[in-house]
Design a protein around this motif. Structure first.
Motif, PDB file in Angstrom:
ATOM      1  N   THR A  99       0.828  -1.196   0.000  1.00  0.00           N
ATOM      2  CA  THR A  99       0.000   0.000   0.000  1.00  0.00           C
ATOM      3  C   THR A  99       0.868   1.253   0.000  1.00  0.00           C
ATOM      4  N   VAL A 109       1.093   3.834  -3.245  1.00  0.00           N
ATOM      5  CA  VAL A 109       0.748   5.248  -3.112  1.00  0.00           C
ATOM      6  C   VAL A 109       1.969   6.110  -3.426  1.00  0.00           C
ATOM      7  N   ILE A 162       2.453   6.279  -7.164  1.00  0.00           N
ATOM      8  CA  ILE A 162       1.486   7.180  -7.797  1.00  0.00           C
ATOM      9  C   ILE A 162       1.894   8.631  -7.575  1.00  0.00           C
ATOM     10  N   LEU A 163       2.313   8.974  -6.358  1.00  0.00           N
ATOM     11  CA  LEU A 163       2.743  10.344  -6.081  1.00  0.00           C
ATOM     12  C   LEU A 163       4.000  10.712  -6.859  1.00  0.00           C
ATOM     13  N   GLY A 175       1.380   1.490  -9.672  1.00  0.00           N
ATOM     14  CA  GLY A 175       1.009   1.884  -8.313  1.00  0.00           C
ATOM     15  C   GLY A 175      -0.422   1.509  -7.990  1.00  0.00           C
ATOM     16  N   VAL A 193      -1.612  -1.103  -5.011  1.00  0.00           N
ATOM     17  CA  VAL A 193      -2.560  -0.756  -3.954  1.00  0.00           C
ATOM     18  C   VAL A 193      -3.748  -1.712  -3.953  1.00  0.00           C
TER      19      VAL A 193
END
Length: 182
Positions: free
Chosen positions: A88, A92, A95-96, A121, A125
């Motif tokens: 997770t 994340v 993605i960021l 990503g 998740v």
């Protein structure tokens, strides 16, 4: 290796099945996409395109930033493979980092690295470990050779549904699927 050299029977098949079992216990594809996303993000800010005698430098002032983003994405992809409990966080973070790579490193590695990191990503998740397959007990009353069953179970199929049925529309209580008014 000659035709007379004895090959170990099933060696390739055994290794393939071992890899398949290993791959199934972790977010493999998400980690692969995140890992592959780091390379275009790292490469393009330092690349030089040759067009005949003309050299087009694509380096930006944020070359160090794109190198850091690319290395972090590669490390996150590898950590998704070998430490699946951080899936997770790694998803994340990927993605960021993909979103940050748009302004920092030539539109996220010309959108290729951005899309790979975004998809990887999201896959990391959303991945969840599967439940182990339990052995099914032999059903009572069923013959193994296609004959008739010895005993047919009687009574409610699932007593849990009858206890939890608060709607009053269960056919077993005479309502036949309709609410009674009054």
């Amino acid at each position: 290796m000659s035709a007379e050299t004895p090959a170990v029977p099933g060696q390739f098949t055994r290794r393939r099945l071992q890899f398949r079992a290993w791959r199934g216990t972790r977010p493999f594809w998400g980690g692969l996409f995140v890992l592959l996303a780091g390379f275009p993000i790292m490469y393009f800010p330092y690349a030089h395109l040759q067009l005949g005698h003309l050299t087009l430098a694509m380096s930006t002032t944020a070359g160090a930033g794109s190198l850091i983003i690319g290395v972090l994405l590669v490390v996150l992809g590898i950590s998704l493979w070998f430490q699946q409990h951080v899936r997770t966080f790694a998803g994340v973070a990927a993605i960021l980092l993909a979103l940050v790579s748009i302004p920092v490193s030539n539109f996220g590695g010309f959108v290729v690295g951005f899309l790979l990191a975004l998809i990887g990503g999201a896959m990391a998740v959303s991945w969840g470990p599967g439940a182990p397959v339990a052995a099914q007990p032999a059903a009572a009353g069923i013959t193994g050779e296609g004959g008739a069953a010895d005993a047919v179970p009687t009574g409610p199929a699932s007593p849990v549904h009858e206890v939890n049925d608060l709607s009053g529309t269960n056919p077993r209580n005479g309502a036949n699927g309709r609410h009674s008014a009054g």
